[in-house]
Design a protein around this motif. Structure first.
Motif, mmCIF file in Angstrom:
data_model
loop_
_atom_site.group_PDB
_atom_site.id
_atom_site.type_symbol
_atom_site.label_atom_id
_atom_site.label_comp_id
_atom_site.label_asym_id
_atom_site.label_seq_id
_atom_site.Cartn_x
_atom_site.Cartn_y
_atom_site.Cartn_z
ATOM 1 N N PRO A 190 0.810 -1.220 0.000
ATOM 2 C CA PRO A 190 0.000 0.000 0.000
ATOM 3 C C PRO A 190 0.846 1.274 0.000
ATOM 4 O O PRO A 190 1.964 1.294 0.511
ATOM 5 N N LEU A 191 0.277 2.314 -0.582
ATOM 6 C CA LEU A 191 0.931 3.610 -0.680
ATOM 7 C C LEU A 191 0.047 4.685 -0.050
ATOM 8 O O LEU A 191 -1.164 4.506 0.080
ATOM 9 N N ILE A 192 0.665 5.782 0.321
ATOM 10 C CA ILE A 192 -0.082 6.956 0.775
ATOM 11 C C ILE A 192 0.115 8.050 -0.271
ATOM 12 O O ILE A 192 1.245 8.464 -0.543
ATOM 13 N N ILE A 193 -0.980 8.481 -0.885
ATOM 14 C CA ILE A 193 -0.942 9.538 -1.892
ATOM 15 C C ILE A 193 -1.390 10.841 -1.225
ATOM 16 O O ILE A 193 -2.504 10.917 -0.690
ATOM 17 N N VAL A 194 -0.536 11.847 -1.258
ATOM 18 C CA VAL A 194 -0.795 13.097 -0.533
ATOM 19 C C VAL A 194 -0.889 14.258 -1.511
ATOM 20 O O VAL A 194 -0.037 14.416 -2.399
ATOM 21 N N ALA A 195 -1.923 15.080 -1.349
ATOM 22 C CA ALA A 195 -2.064 16.308 -2.137
ATOM 23 C C ALA A 195 -1.452 17.460 -1.348
ATOM 24 O O ALA A 195 -1.826 17.694 -0.192
ATOM 25 N N ASN A 196 -0.505 18.168 -1.970
ATOM 26 C CA ASN A 196 0.170 19.290 -1.317
ATOM 27 C C ASN A 196 -0.024 20.567 -2.116
ATOM 28 O O ASN A 196 0.143 20.573 -3.345
ATOM 29 N N ALA A 197 -0.345 21.653 -1.440
ATOM 30 C CA ALA A 197 -0.550 22.938 -2.105
ATOM 31 C C ALA A 197 0.787 23.542 -2.509
ATOM 32 O O ALA A 197 1.761 23.480 -1.764
ATOM 33 N N GLY A 198 0.815 24.103 -3.733
ATOM 34 C CA GLY A 198 1.984 24.832 -4.198
ATOM 35 C C GLY A 198 1.645 26.299 -4.364
ATOM 36 O O GLY A 198 0.614 26.783 -3.882
ATOM 37 N N ASP A 199 2.506 27.039 -5.051
ATOM 38 C CA ASP A 199 2.248 28.454 -5.296
ATOM 39 C C ASP A 199 1.207 28.627 -6.395
ATOM 40 O O ASP A 199 1.043 27.760 -7.267
#
Length: 276
Positions: free
Chosen positions: A109-118
């Motif tokens: 299993p993997l953890i997919i993370v959404a991260n805010a950019g500029d």
């Protein structure tokens, strides 16, 4: 791996689509969301991460404002079947592919993370779910994204028997019927509103050109063309006469229809400006 089947009331076994966007709604910031088509409502997803097994990676063509847009579908098996859909050229897609290209065993299993950019951009971070270790690869301008996608798909196909069994989604994009493609290409050339095509189809008791006789499609094409010409010619009969000669007769003689219609359009525009 055997999954316990829960009996009783439940939601239909359909995939949950997550769309990527850096936005705010009702004072709450979010980076991905569901979309309720029936209610035309955006539903923010406040959690920034999804843990599961990457089961499929595919390219999907979706129409938006009369143009085809290539999407990357990241299919994840978790408590439900999730599909993260994002533009194939987005920072999210590329940062995901960059990290996923380092993985050789997708049975974990993997953890997919959404991260805010500029400037409202969204990036993706990928983690090993067991060790919580970030998977990172240096960015390079020389990357061949098509090859990266293909290589990941090959590994996923090889590992499909080692991940939890999940409902398989149909392969996309589906083959396009020639009559559907014909109407779509001509509508795009004329910049004819999609809503008007749908309305016309409803009057024919259908929602797809492929379900109609070719004579009806000819009628629709003519309707779209003459609507385009409405403000391009002072004499409607002249536009229709030219259409018969430059399009209908020309196509019957073997000319490509799009080429014929384009020539007819240019002829009318030239006449309007007094060039001929």
């Amino acid at each position: 791996m055997v999954t316990e089947i829960k009996l009783g009331l439940c939601n239909p076994p359909e995939p949950i689509y997550l769309y990527v966007k850096n936005a705010e709604l009702g004072g709450e910031s979010y980076l991905w969301y569901h979309y309720d088509i029936d209610r035309e409502k955006t539903i923010p997803v406040l959690q920034r991460a999804l843990t599961g097994y990457l089961s499929e990676l595919r390219l999907t063509t979706k129409e938006f404002k009369g143009k085809d847009n290539l999407k990357l579908d990241i299919v994840v098996s978790a408590d439900e079947l999730y599909v993260i859909r994002t533009g194939v050229e987005t920072n999210f897609a590329k940062s995901f592919l960059l990290a996923a290209s380092l993985i050789q065993d997708f049975s974990k299993p993997l953890i997919i993370v959404a991260n805010a950019g500029d400037e409202n951009t969204v990036f993706c971070n990928l983690y090993d779910a067991a060790s919580k270790t970030k998977i990172y690869r240096e960015w390079s301008r020389d990357l061949d994204w098509a090859t990266i996608i293909r290589d990941i798909q090959i590994l996923l196909t090889g590992n499909s028997s080692t991940i939890p069994s999940t409902p398989k989604l149909s392969v996309v994009p589906q083959p396009v019927h020639p009559q559907d493609l014909r109407v779509k290409n001509i509508r795009t050339l004329l910049d004819y509103p999609l809503d008007l095509v749908r309305e016309w189809l409803q009057f024919q008791d259908t929602n797809s050109p492929s379900q109609l006789h070719i004579s009806k499609i000819d009628e629709l094409v003519k309707t779209m063309c003459l609507a385009w010409a409405a403000d391009k010619c002072d004499y409607p009969n002249h536009a229709e006469s030219l259409y018969q000669h430059l399009v209908v007769d020309a196509v019957a003689s073997g000319m490509d229809e799009l080429t014929a219609i384009n020539g007819w359009m240019q002829q009318l525009q030239a006449a309007k400006t007094g060039a001929v």
